[in-house]
Design an enzyme around this catalytic site. Sequence first.
Site, PDB file in Angstrom:
ATOM      1  N   ARG A  27    -103.142 -21.238  11.425  1.00 52.99           N
ATOM      2  CA  ARG A  27    -104.480 -21.635  11.869  1.00 52.99           C
ATOM      3  C   ARG A  27    -105.102 -20.641  12.835  1.00 52.99           C
ATOM      4  O   ARG A  27    -106.292 -20.722  13.140  1.00 52.99           O
ATOM      5  CB  ARG A  27    -104.414 -23.006  12.549  1.00 52.99           C
ATOM      6  CG  ARG A  27    -103.922 -24.111  11.664  1.00 52.99           C
ATOM      7  CD  ARG A  27    -103.891 -25.403  12.430  1.00 52.99           C
ATOM      8  NE  ARG A  27    -105.232 -25.825  12.782  1.00 52.99           N
ATOM      9  CZ  ARG A  27    -105.984 -26.604  12.028  1.00 52.99           C
ATOM     10  NH1 ARG A  27    -105.524 -27.053  10.896  1.00 52.99           N
ATOM     11  NH2 ARG A  27    -107.193 -26.946  12.410  1.00 52.99           N
ATOM     12  N   TRP A  75    -107.247 -18.751  17.609  1.00 52.78           N
ATOM     13  CA  TRP A  75    -108.094 -17.856  16.817  1.00 52.78           C
ATOM     14  C   TRP A  75    -109.363 -17.711  17.654  1.00 52.78           C
ATOM     15  O   TRP A  75    -110.135 -18.666  17.800  1.00 52.78           O
ATOM     16  CB  TRP A  75    -108.398 -18.474  15.462  1.00 52.78           C
ATOM     17  CG  TRP A  75    -109.105 -17.544  14.520  1.00 52.78           C
ATOM     18  CD1 TRP A  75    -108.528 -16.682  13.637  1.00 52.78           C
ATOM     19  CD2 TRP A  75    -110.523 -17.385  14.362  1.00 52.78           C
ATOM     20  NE1 TRP A  75    -109.499 -15.993  12.944  1.00 52.78           N
ATOM     21  CE2 TRP A  75    -110.728 -16.405  13.370  1.00 52.78           C
ATOM     22  CE3 TRP A  75    -111.642 -17.954  14.966  1.00 52.78           C
ATOM     23  CZ2 TRP A  75    -111.989 -15.992  12.958  1.00 52.78           C
ATOM     24  CZ3 TRP A  75    -112.907 -17.538  14.561  1.00 52.78           C
ATOM     25  CH2 TRP A  75    -113.060 -16.573  13.561  1.00 52.78           C
ATOM     26  N   ASN A 101    -109.241 -26.990  20.351  1.00 52.20           N
ATOM     27  CA  ASN A 101    -109.612 -26.376  19.078  1.00 52.20           C
ATOM     28  C   ASN A 101    -111.037 -26.804  18.780  1.00 52.20           C
ATOM     29  O   ASN A 101    -111.320 -27.996  18.701  1.00 52.20           O
ATOM     30  CB  ASN A 101    -108.673 -26.854  17.961  1.00 52.20           C
ATOM     31  CG  ASN A 101    -109.164 -26.438  16.589  1.00 52.20           C
ATOM     32  OD1 ASN A 101    -109.825 -25.400  16.448  1.00 52.20           O
ATOM     33  ND2 ASN A 101    -108.856 -27.229  15.579  1.00 52.20           N
TER      34      ASN A 101
END
Length: 627
Positions: A27, A75, A101
């Site tokens: 992810r 990310w 997230n």
Amino acid sequence: MCGIVGYIGDKDAFPILIKGLSRLEYRGYDSAGVALISSKNELNVYKCKGKVADLQRFTESKDVSGTIGIAHTRWATHGEPNDVNAHPHYSSSEHLALIHNGIIENYAVLRKQLESEGYHFRSSTDTEVVVFLIEYIQKKNNVDLCTAVQLALHQVVGAYAIAVVEKGNPDCIIAARKSSPLVIGVGENEFFLASDATPIVEYTQNVVYLNDEEIAVIERNKPLRIVDLNNVTVTPEVKKLALNLSQLEKGGYPHFMLKEIYEQPETLKDCIRGRINVEGTHVALSGVIDNCEKFANASRIIIVACGTSWHAALIGEHLIEDLCRIPVEVEYASEFRYRHPVILPTDVVIAISQSGETADTLAAIELAKSKGAFIYGICNVIGSSIARATHSGSYIHVGPEIGVASTKAFTGQVTVLSMLALTIAKVRNTITEEKYLSLIKQIQELPERMKETLKCNEQVKDLSKMFTYANNFIYLGRGYNYPAALEGALKLKEISYIHAEGYPAAEMKHGPIALIDNEMPVVAIATTDSIYEKTISNIQEIKARKGRVIAVVTEGDTKVCNIADTCIEVPKVSEELCPIIASIPLQLLAYYIAINKGRDVDQPRNLAKSVTCLLYTSPSPRDYAAS
Ligand code: M6R
């Protein structure tokens, strides 16, 4: 986009968190971190740039004790990947630590407000603002952590899945979500928390999917408590996972991508199972049958998707128009959501997504829903946000896809689309019995055809060596094979970083043919279909300009093989199903070229498995059709 893990129970949290992060690394993988409340009741945060393995090395000499903790693999969205921007983030006084997230859209305004109150931020992230805000509210109002989170989230605009722990409170994790996924695993005297079920499955099969704007109060030795932002209690609904551990491991393959390419004969069996009768005379997706009036009377079908799923959608357009005679439009979800599309209540919108979490696709669904259209989902991940946001749908049932480059999901999506088109065509009576039965038979035989196709592995592996140093590639196809060409080009560029373009073969002469010289590899899908002869002419045009042609052809082909430099044979299937078979050598070619170049094929640079970080408005949970 990012991966979240949490644990509270009677075991050491650190090894569970690290293992969970490794499972979620697909992810996001530019930095990682962990927050633990130690046996001395200290709140320790360890984080660094790099992968989970770097975090493990970094923590080797640190105190990683504690039976409660949260962890994150990132990310980057706001702020470059570095140690400071990595999660978890401490609050100003280091009393709280938080992982996130999503994207906080109004973070700049909130940050300014907090700065005017004397706060100094350490990172460039949007996340740090949330944990500072929670602490500010907690202190100002003298409230407990859950209340502070509720009040803070009232001020937050954006997408979030968060988890917070508090120094001196080793018995509680507070977690919340809006537009980013969050699953809670319910074990014996322990709870797990994760962005998806993959880190949870080896400990428990019992999970609770948190809905938007719900807050989970996860306390040691107490039942799970869920409240909404206004403190109204929500009864947790415990569901059983349909995942097993071996699906999450490489099973002897060097990479998930290769494993997933090789799994396709089996995943297609799972995809087809229960949808075609034993006699092979009838195909039905129950979600379509349950809503057959909607499909049969649709004035138009709009398919929204991104990336590989968008390529599958283009094949769906051919299938539905050819077999059902319903007009179809295919839209990039990211464009559709930001323009002012005409959507009618008589439209059926199909949303395709492997992860079921792609933010643009979710936003496109919301937009279409608001205009009264019927929304059908085609997803892989069970219980995902898109599966729950759509009115009905079909799962592709290909099992977890871990490699960032989509392979088995693509073939599963096209297979479901072919079954969907046949189901509707039968209802609308737009298909002859002969064609209907022939396609059903060929769908049933696809797993076998896949197995035969995979025999090209060694040939493709050898071939890849000749093209490792090419700087550009062109992929060509026509009709059903044009989207397959686009998909082949995407596979190559995303994992090898070689520039690759897909074109409809006949478009070459309208410009791109100027690129052809003896250094340009051209991958042409030239299987025997209704426009085979036309594709041959296009290949001849490339050869006349000294392009190097690698052709994917039907077994026994001689015509193309007389012209092309190299031919890869695939078994004969009808043109409607050809992209499913033709995509196999293209997946392998991309894989081996990337390997030859020393690329990280499962975790290519700048990418993450699901692109979930853009805001969309809340979906209302719906049950999926059994199929
Ligand atoms: O999960 P989704 O199918 O919604 O994802 C859409 C794209 O992000 C995805 O297909 C992406 O293009 C893949 N990395 C391609 O291999």
